[in-house]
Scaffold this motif. Structure first.
Motif, PDB file in Angstrom:
ATOM      1  N   ASN A 336       0.840  -1.213   0.000  1.00 39.11           N
ATOM      2  CA  ASN A 336       0.000   0.000   0.000  1.00 39.11           C
ATOM      3  C   ASN A 336       0.864   1.249   0.000  1.00 39.11           C
ATOM      4  N   TYR A 340       0.407   3.859  -2.979  1.00 35.74           N
ATOM      5  CA  TYR A 340      -0.245   5.158  -2.794  1.00 35.74           C
ATOM      6  C   TYR A 340       0.728   6.334  -2.672  1.00 35.74           C
ATOM      7  N   GLN A 383     -12.630   2.072   0.868  1.00 41.47           N
ATOM      8  CA  GLN A 383     -11.544   2.752   0.156  1.00 41.47           C
ATOM      9  C   GLN A 383     -11.787   4.244   0.185  1.00 41.47           C
ATOM     10  N   THR A 393      -8.750  -3.476  -4.012  1.00 38.33           N
ATOM     11  CA  THR A 393      -9.937  -4.270  -3.705  1.00 38.33           C
ATOM     12  C   THR A 393     -10.587  -3.831  -2.401  1.00 38.33           C
ATOM     13  N   LEU A 397      -6.412  -4.066   4.104  1.00 37.37           N
ATOM     14  CA  LEU A 397      -6.331  -3.613   5.495  1.00 37.37           C
ATOM     15  C   LEU A 397      -7.286  -4.380   6.403  1.00 37.37           C
TER      16      LEU A 397
HETATM   17  P1  ADP Z   1      -6.781  -1.509  -1.440  1.00 37.56           P
HETATM   18  O1  ADP Z   1      -5.431  -0.918  -1.310  1.00 37.56           O
HETATM   19  O2  ADP Z   1      -6.783  -2.807  -2.176  1.00 37.56           O
HETATM   20  O3  ADP Z   1      -7.814  -0.557  -1.943  1.00 37.56           O
HETATM   21  P2  ADP Z   1      -6.718  -1.720   1.418  1.00 37.56           P
HETATM   22  O4  ADP Z   1      -7.701  -2.331   2.373  1.00 37.56           O
HETATM   23  O5  ADP Z   1      -5.322  -2.185   1.483  1.00 37.56           O
HETATM   24  O6  ADP Z   1      -7.322  -1.926  -0.012  1.00 37.56           O
HETATM   25  O7  ADP Z   1      -6.749  -0.149   1.650  1.00 37.56           O
HETATM   26  C1  ADP Z   1      -7.996   0.510   1.791  1.00 37.56           C
HETATM   27  C2  ADP Z   1      -7.882   1.972   1.386  1.00 37.56           C
HETATM   28  O8  ADP Z   1      -7.083   2.678   2.331  1.00 37.56           O
HETATM   29  C3  ADP Z   1      -7.184   2.175   0.058  1.00 37.56           C
HETATM   30  O9  ADP Z   1      -8.094   2.058  -1.006  1.00 37.56           O
HETATM   31  C4  ADP Z   1      -6.669   3.593   0.187  1.00 37.56           C
HETATM   32  O10 ADP Z   1      -7.699   4.489  -0.090  1.00 37.56           O
HETATM   33  C5  ADP Z   1      -6.345   3.701   1.665  1.00 37.56           C
HETATM   34  N1  ADP Z   1      -4.902   3.470   1.944  1.00 37.56           N
HETATM   35  C6  ADP Z   1      -4.328   2.324   2.376  1.00 37.56           C
HETATM   36  N2  ADP Z   1      -3.006   2.476   2.575  1.00 37.56           N
HETATM   37  C7  ADP Z   1      -2.742   3.761   2.256  1.00 37.56           C
HETATM   38  C8  ADP Z   1      -1.539   4.563   2.261  1.00 37.56           C
HETATM   39  N3  ADP Z   1      -0.356   4.050   2.634  1.00 37.56           N
HETATM   40  N4  ADP Z   1      -1.656   5.863   1.905  1.00 37.56           N
HETATM   41  C9  ADP Z   1      -2.844   6.392   1.540  1.00 37.56           C
HETATM   42  N5  ADP Z   1      -4.010   5.691   1.523  1.00 37.56           N
HETATM   43  C10 ADP Z   1      -3.958   4.400   1.861  1.00 37.56           C
END
Ligand code: ADP
Length: 437
Positions: A336, A340, A383, A393, A397
């Motif tokens: 992630n 991101y 998300q 997806t 997290l």
């Molecule tokens: P995915 O990355 O597959 O969408 P996750 O459950 O890993 O699903 O993350 C959920 C949401 O949290 C992401 O869609 C993003 O919007 C946000 N996110 C997660 N990690 C980060 C990060 N390091 N920086 C910014 N936003 C993040």
């Protein structure tokens, strides 16, 4: 904007949560009563209620609230507790009705609050029970005041001689009886319908989840066969393949791998949610594990011109944990951070001891997460949707949270919009597997 699954509410009557809310509401109303009796004792307001008696009732009411909340903590059976609470509140209101001037004040309307609470705690029958008890209590007070056995408390100097006003008291009783019974009927019906709908929703959610999991499970076998076939293809002709075909083959393998990972995550999540997941406890050497995960993530980081920096406390102890799970949690957080963050930045992974726990931090300088979403992103399919963000997806997290909690830890995020995010988790340091989790 945020996508999230809405948790379903309570599907049954007699829930501890509803009783707790009722007791808290009782506490708030009692505080009002306490303030009123103190004010009238100090002659700040022109109510001629007997202050000692009202104070006594206030204390009794507080006691009900307090003992009720305490009993909820002691896991006393909830249904008898609901009856005791509601009947006590009805009795308290009845005493209060007499002490605050009987039929000449709006105090009897308080019965309606208890009737509504009874509807949501016990359903329509409970609502009628409390409505009936309220009306009997009120009738008894009116009768005793009418017969002069109880002296009507003069209020706002509007007192009248009840023994001369028999018919008026009957009308007064009816003005309470009609709204009380109507409230019992309406609130009771509404509560029954609400609970029924929730039960149906829960049932269909359970069926849907079951079917989805079965489907996902069945997807795994043909996908594994497909991956096997691709591997054979690579082994048998990969070297002699024209570049274009080899590229296509690699692309197919990578996509298949991602799909397989997604299926495994969904199956693991389903198992954890159903409480059927048991971590594989094994001694884990933390430092090499973190280095390996960082090494794997550095491939995609390099493509993004990002750099992964490791800060591991020297001589980190080994711990009993689920190594595979830990690897996947850290891998998800790092993926992630890479996904991101803008190109060219540094992502830092820190691991240190914190008391009898191990603390992991994954720090990036990406877009950060708005405050309103910091809890929600740990829910499935949640998300933060932003035009500059790549779509995933929404499961990563949720998996991390459940996995960390499955090994007795906790996970959270600290972030400042535009500055970056720090995802941290703690896991207990164990020198042996837990006896029974
Ligand atoms: P995915 O990355 O597959 O969408 P996750 O459950 O890993 O699903 O993350 C959920 C949401 O949290 C992401 O869609 C993003 O919007 C946000 N996110 C997660 N990690 C980060 C990060 N390091 N920086 C910014 N936003 C993040």
């Amino acid at each position: 904007m945020l996508k999230r699954t809405d948790p379903l509410g309570q599907g049954e009557f007699g829930s501890r949560q509803d009783l707790r809310n009722t007791l808290l509401a009782g506490g708030i109303l009692t505080s009002g009563l306490g303030a009123m009796s103190i004010a009238s004792a100090q002659q700040l307001i022109a109510l001629q209620v007997p202050p000692r008696a009202t104070l006594l009732i206030t204390l009794f009411s507080f006691l009900i609230t307090f003992v009720g909340l305490l009993a909820l903590r002691w896991s006393v059976p909830v249904r008898p507790l609901i009856y005791v609470t509601l009947i006590s509140y009805t009795a308290i209101i009845t005493a209060l009705v007499h002490l605050t001037g009987g039929p000449m004040t709006p105090v009897p309307a308080l019965y309606l609050v208890v009737v509504v609470a009874a509807s949501f705690l016990l359903g329509i029958q409970g609502a009628y029970l409390i409505a009936g008890l309220s009306l009997i209590g009120y009738a008894v007070i009116l009768y005793l005041e009418y017969r002069g056995i109880l002296t009507m408390v003069p209020i706002w100097e509007l007192t009248f001689a009840p023994e001369e006003r028999g018919p008026l008291l009957v009308v007064n009783w009816l003005t309470l009886a009609l709204p009380t019974l109507t409230t019992a009927f309406l609130a009771g019906t509404l509560a029954e319908r609400w609970k029924r709908t929730n039960r149906h929703l829960r049932e269909s959610e359970r069926l849907r989840a079951g079917l989805t999991n079965m489907l996902i499970h069945d997807l795994r076998n043909p996908l594994s066969a497909l991956m096997g076939a691709l591997e054979l293809l690579e082994m048998s002709g990969g070297e002699t393949m024209p570049d274009e075909q080899a590229e296509l083959l690699r692309y197919a393998q990578e996509s298949g791998e991602r799909l397989l990972q997604l299926i495994n995550t969904m199956l693991d999540l389903a198992r954890m949610e159903a409480g059927r997941f048991e971590p594989t406890w094994e001694p884990v050497e933390v430092a090499p594990l973190v280095e390996e995960v960082a090494e794997e993530a550095s491939l995609s980081a390099t493509l993004e011109e990002q750099h992964i920096e490791l800060r591991l406390e020297p001589s980190l102890p080994s711990t009993y944990c689920d190594g595979q799970l830990l690897r996947r949690v850290l891998g998800n957080l790092l993926a992630n951070a890479v996904k991101y963050s803008p190109p060219g930045g540094t992502i830092r992974v820190q691991v240190m001891r914190q008391g009898d726990q191990l603390r992991f931090d994954v720090i990036d300088h990406g877009p950060g997460i708005p405050a309103a979403y910091r809890e929600l992103i740990f829910d499935k399919f949640s998300q933060v949707r932003r035009s500059d963000m790549r779509r995933g997806t929404g499961l990563g997290l949720a998996f991390c949270k459940m996995a960390v909690e499955a090994v007795g830890g906790r996970i959270w995020v600290e972030s400042e919009e535009g500055q970056g995010s720090t995802f941290s988790f703690l896991i207990p340091l164990r020198s042996a597997p837990p006896t029974q989790s």
